[in-house]
Design an enzyme around this catalytic site. Structure first.
Site, PDB file in Angstrom:
ATOM      1  N   LYS A 164     -28.189 -52.955  48.127  1.00  0.00           N
ATOM      2  CA  LYS A 164     -26.937 -52.902  47.924  1.00  0.00           C
ATOM      3  C   LYS A 164     -26.448 -51.886  46.809  1.00  0.00           C
ATOM      4  CE  LYS A 164     -25.491 -57.860  48.097  1.00  0.00           C
ATOM      5  NZ  LYS A 164     -25.511 -58.998  47.624  1.00  0.00           N
ATOM      6  N   ARG A 165     -27.374 -51.583  45.868  1.00  0.00           N
ATOM      7  CA  ARG A 165     -26.985 -50.604  44.897  1.00  0.00           C
ATOM      8  C   ARG A 165     -26.761 -49.118  45.822  1.00  0.00           C
ATOM      9  NH1 ARG A 165     -31.978 -50.897  42.672  1.00  0.00           N
ATOM     10  NH2 ARG A 165     -31.913 -53.232  43.288  1.00  0.00           N
TER      11      ARG A 165
END
Ligand code: GLU
Length: 473
Positions: free
Chosen positions: A253-254
């Protein structure tokens, strides 16, 4: 004798569908289509703590958007298929029947270690600096107690070693002493992934298990189960990991969006996303980058799946999406695609809309960019004075604009006639064309970037252009 090709995508509905999961689904799909086989969608929902109800629809909606429709299994409507149900929580009878047979034959046992005992055994292993591997010898003595209610069932791992071969990575050999007596049926009566996966792949006649490489470490357990049950093994194909843009860690997700439906919302075309994902871990051996779905099916082969990790290069995806938007859609199709992303009122005058689109289309790499890119032609811009007076003071700028208005009143208002007039004015006023055009661009649009100034004028038309310039003065 060759088994018919049957592959499955077997996600666990624990949330949204990750792009990495779609890559797995796609490779399964391509392999099935390339070989006249069947692509099956099975839901692995036996981890009830991680189960998310909406996860099921998210998976189906994502695959449907991408056109990865299964031939068998779970779908929007009922699909044909004689191996159902295709949802593991509806197949508990199969798992318990296999597990009971294994208990009878001494291949599995009810385990009576309490959670506390288990913790103590683990702590012991840590102290002794050895890996914790549970085995039957650790079972507490339970005397004549035959009540097995609520007890998990563990596999009694035999001596020896387990070999298995991955079609991409080659062969693996694990000593069985390193495989713990893993749980096959949990205390809640649900099977574990390792057990259900094997029973279902067998019962569904799966010929090739194509999945992410995070399952390599579990595959020895699967191979062992097939052998203990006397079942023939499928072929295993583990796909290389997908790394984030820095090429060191797994895509997460980062690194940006990982939910497929976010790509839909942002205006990526499914064909472009599939084309991009097809090349994360596979290539056709040439430098071709854009493939139609038919070409992908024709060219796909397991032999060309790579061992090394793939890197998720979001810029490349944007470039590809831009390619599809520019070259693979007719103007009408393009308009259909951007409709959901722009105000409906913009389409009231279709000819005007098209003239704007022709100027801007090549700059739109994602459909959700269309509104910002095109809006200068539909909304009165807000002019930032600082931008306007970046180099020249207010009275100079006002003087240039007044001159421009006067000169353009009687202009034919084509691209070329506007250009000729404006260049004349610049020469007459002895100002650099760049400096002068900069001011006009900001005055007309509030912006400093493309499209070309004369195109902006001619597309906006005389009335609107002069209105905007007057407003600035
Ligand atoms: N349910 C597993 C997952 O969520 C499937 C693994 C497999 O394909 O065997 O990824």
């Amino acid at each position: 004798m060759n088994k018919p090709i049957r592959v499955r995508f077997a996600p666990s509905p624990t949330g949204f569908l990750h792009v990495g999961g779609v890559r797995t689904a796609l490779f399964n799909y391509l392999f099935a289509k390339a070989n006249g086989g069947k692509f099956i969608l099975r839901l692995e929902d036996t981890d009830r703590e991680r189960f998310v109800e909406e996860g099921v629809m998210q998976i189906i909606e994502s695959l449907d958007w991408l056109g990865l429709r299964p031939d068998e299994g779970v779908w929007l409507e009922e699909l044909e298929g004689e191996h159902g149900p295709y949802v593991q929580s509806k197949r508990l009878n199969h798992y318990s029947s296999y597990a009971n047979d294994m208990i009878k034959s001494g291949q599995a046992y009810y385990s009576r270690t309490s959670p506390e005992q288990l913790e103590a055994l683990k702590a012991e292993a840590v102290l002794a600096k050895r890996p914790f591997v549970y085995n039957y010898a650790m079972e507490p003595d339970f005397g004549s107690d035959s009540d097995t209610k609520g007890l998990p069932i563990r596999l009694k791992v035999p001596e020896g070693s387990t070999n298995w071969t991955d079609e991409v990575r080659g062969s693996f050999d694990t000593k069985n002493v390193l495989i713990d007596d893993f749980i096959i049926i949990k205390a809640d009566g649900y099977p574990t992934y390792n057990f259900a996966n094997v029973i279902d792949d067998h019962l569904m006649n799966i010929s090739h298990v194509i999945r992410g490489d995070e399952f390599i470490s579990s595959t020895a357990k699967h191979a062992l189960l097939y052998d203990m049950l006397g079942l023939s093994r499928p072929a295993w194909v583990h796909l290389p990991p997908i790394l984030g843009p820095d090429g060191t860690k797994k895509l997460s997700k980062r690194d940006g969006d990982v939910n497929v439906l976010d790509y839909k919302a942002k205006g990526y075309l499914p064909e472009a996303l599939l084309n991009f994902l097809s090349q994360l871990g596979w290539n056709d051996g040439t430098t071709q980058e854009i493939f139609s779905p038919e070409e992908l099916i024709a060219k796909f082969s397991i032999e060309r799946i790579q061992k090394s990790p793939a890197v998720f290069d979001a810029q490349r995806l944007d470039w590809m999406n831009g390619e599809y938007l520019r070259n693979k859609l007719t103007e009408e199709e393009f308009i259909e695609h951007i409709k959901p992303y722009i105000p409906a009122g913009w389409l009231e005058d279709p000819d005007y809309f098209k003239s704007v689109l022709r100027l801007d289309r090549d700059r739109i790499k994602r459909l959700d960019e269309a509104k910002y890119i095109m809006e200068i032609f539909f909304e009165t811009p807000i002019i930032d004075k600082q931008l306007l007076h970046k180099k020249d003071d207010a009275s100079t700028v006002a003087g240039w604009i007044a001159k421009t208005i006067a000169a353009l009143e009687g202009n034919q208002f084509t691209h070329d006639s506007i250009e000729a007039t404006l260049r004349e004015i610049a020469a007459e006023m002895k100002v650099g064309a760049g400096q002068y055009f900069y001011v006009l661009r900001v005055a007309l649009t509030g912006r400093t970037e493309a499209p070309g100034l004369f195109d902006i004028f001619s597309t906006l038309g005389r009335d609107e252009s002069l209105k905007r310039l007057k407003a600035v003065i």
